[in-house]
Motif scaffolding. Sequence first.
Motif, mmCIF file in Angstrom:
data_model
loop_
_atom_site.group_PDB
_atom_site.id
_atom_site.type_symbol
_atom_site.label_atom_id
_atom_site.label_comp_id
_atom_site.label_asym_id
_atom_site.label_seq_id
_atom_site.Cartn_x
_atom_site.Cartn_y
_atom_site.Cartn_z
ATOM 1 N N MET A 1 -7.301 15.040 31.166
ATOM 2 C CA MET A 1 -7.057 15.248 29.744
ATOM 3 C C MET A 1 -8.307 14.785 28.977
ATOM 4 S SD MET A 1 -4.069 13.678 27.299
ATOM 5 C CE MET A 1 -2.684 14.387 28.115
ATOM 6 N N SER A 2 -8.782 15.622 28.104
ATOM 7 C CA SER A 2 -10.005 15.281 27.381
ATOM 8 C C SER A 2 -9.726 14.306 26.240
ATOM 9 C CB SER A 2 -10.653 16.546 26.821
ATOM 10 O OG SER A 2 -9.925 17.007 25.702
ATOM 11 N N MET A 3 -10.792 13.727 25.743
ATOM 12 C CA MET A 3 -10.676 12.773 24.637
ATOM 13 C C MET A 3 -10.035 13.441 23.417
ATOM 14 S SD MET A 3 -11.371 9.740 23.851
ATOM 15 C CE MET A 3 -12.164 8.567 22.821
ATOM 16 N N ILE A 4 -10.425 14.666 23.139
ATOM 17 C CA ILE A 4 -9.873 15.392 21.984
ATOM 18 C C ILE A 4 -8.373 15.616 22.152
ATOM 19 C CG2 ILE A 4 -9.924 17.606 20.761
ATOM 20 C CD1 ILE A 4 -12.951 17.654 21.324
ATOM 21 N N ASP A 5 -7.964 15.969 23.364
ATOM 22 C CA ASP A 5 -6.531 16.160 23.632
ATOM 23 C C ASP A 5 -5.745 14.876 23.406
ATOM 24 O OD1 ASP A 5 -6.743 18.836 24.268
ATOM 25 O OD2 ASP A 5 -6.985 18.457 26.417
ATOM 26 N N ARG A 6 -6.321 13.754 23.854
ATOM 27 C CA ARG A 6 -5.639 12.466 23.660
ATOM 28 C C ARG A 6 -5.497 12.134 22.182
ATOM 29 N NH1 ARG A 6 -8.202 10.594 28.543
ATOM 30 N NH2 ARG A 6 -9.967 9.789 27.386
ATOM 31 N N ILE A 7 -6.559 12.354 21.415
ATOM 32 C CA ILE A 7 -6.516 12.073 19.973
ATOM 33 C C ILE A 7 -5.500 12.981 19.292
ATOM 34 C CG2 ILE A 7 -7.836 12.239 17.817
ATOM 35 C CD1 ILE A 7 -10.312 11.407 19.502
ATOM 36 N N ARG A 8 -5.514 14.251 19.655
ATOM 37 C CA ARG A 8 -4.591 15.221 19.058
ATOM 38 C C ARG A 8 -3.148 14.840 19.379
ATOM 39 N NH1 ARG A 8 -6.796 20.457 20.785
ATOM 40 N NH2 ARG A 8 -8.360 20.081 19.181
ATOM 41 N N ARG A 9 -2.917 14.426 20.631
ATOM 42 C CA ARG A 9 -1.572 14.038 21.061
ATOM 43 C C ARG A 9 -1.084 12.795 20.313
ATOM 44 N NH1 ARG A 9 2.024 14.379 25.149
ATOM 45 N NH2 ARG A 9 2.725 12.443 26.098
ATOM 46 N N ARG A 10 -1.976 11.801 20.186
ATOM 47 C CA ARG A 10 -1.610 10.577 19.475
ATOM 48 C C ARG A 10 -1.298 10.868 18.008
ATOM 49 N NH1 ARG A 10 -5.988 6.114 19.589
ATOM 50 N NH2 ARG A 10 -6.674 7.712 20.998
ATOM 51 N N ARG A 11 -2.083 11.766 17.409
ATOM 52 C CA ARG A 11 -1.860 12.131 16.009
ATOM 53 C C ARG A 11 -0.518 12.839 15.851
ATOM 54 N NH1 ARG A 11 -6.700 15.363 13.957
ATOM 55 N NH2 ARG A 11 -7.734 13.389 14.336
ATOM 56 N N MET A 12 -0.175 13.713 16.798
ATOM 57 C CA MET A 12 1.091 14.427 16.742
ATOM 58 C C MET A 12 2.263 13.460 16.896
ATOM 59 S SD MET A 12 2.141 17.800 18.908
ATOM 60 C CE MET A 12 2.804 16.931 20.321
ATOM 61 N N ILE A 13 2.141 12.500 17.807
ATOM 62 C CA ILE A 13 3.202 11.520 18.021
ATOM 63 C C ILE A 13 3.410 10.668 16.773
ATOM 64 C CG2 ILE A 13 3.802 9.417 19.306
ATOM 65 C CD1 ILE A 13 2.531 10.803 21.775
ATOM 66 N N SER A 14 2.312 10.232 16.141
ATOM 67 C CA SER A 14 2.486 9.405 14.945
ATOM 68 C C SER A 14 3.053 10.226 13.793
ATOM 69 C CB SER A 14 1.180 8.703 14.549
ATOM 70 O OG SER A 14 0.181 9.631 14.268
ATOM 71 N N ARG A 15 2.720 11.515 13.732
ATOM 72 C CA ARG A 15 3.306 12.381 12.702
ATOM 73 C C ARG A 15 4.803 12.523 12.928
ATOM 74 N NH1 ARG A 15 0.487 17.575 13.158
ATOM 75 N NH2 ARG A 15 -1.279 16.378 12.408
ATOM 76 N N GLN A 16 5.209 12.681 14.184
ATOM 77 C CA GLN A 16 6.639 12.773 14.497
ATOM 78 C C GLN A 16 7.354 11.475 14.154
ATOM 79 O OE1 GLN A 16 6.581 13.765 18.655
ATOM 80 N NE2 GLN A 16 6.841 15.935 18.270
ATOM 81 N N ASN A 17 6.711 10.343 14.466
ATOM 82 C CA ASN A 17 7.330 9.052 14.164
ATOM 83 C C ASN A 17 7.520 8.860 12.672
ATOM 84 O OD1 ASN A 17 7.554 8.371 16.831
ATOM 85 N ND2 ASN A 17 5.654 7.194 16.889
ATOM 86 N N ARG A 18 6.539 9.286 11.876
ATOM 87 C CA ARG A 18 6.691 9.188 10.423
ATOM 88 C C ARG A 18 7.821 10.073 9.927
ATOM 89 N NH1 ARG A 18 1.044 9.240 10.472
ATOM 90 N NH2 ARG A 18 1.010 11.414 9.813
#
Length: 45
Positions: free
Chosen positions: A1-18
Motif C-alpha cells: 500500500m502506498s503512502m498516498i493510499d494510507r493518507i487517503r484511507r486515514r482521511r476517509m476513516i476520520s471523515r466517517q468518524n466525524r
Amino acid sequence: MSMIDRIRRRRMISRQNRAIDRAMQSAPTQSMRDEIAFFSQRQPS
C-alpha cells in the motif's frame, strides 16, 4: 500500500468518524444512538 493510499484511507476513516459523531449528537433517542453505534461498529475497516 502506498503512502498516498494510507493518507487517503486515514482521511476517509476520520471523515466517517466525524459523520458518525454528528449522527450520534443529533439522534433524538438513546435507542437511535445505540443503533448508530451498532452499525458503525459493523463497518468493514
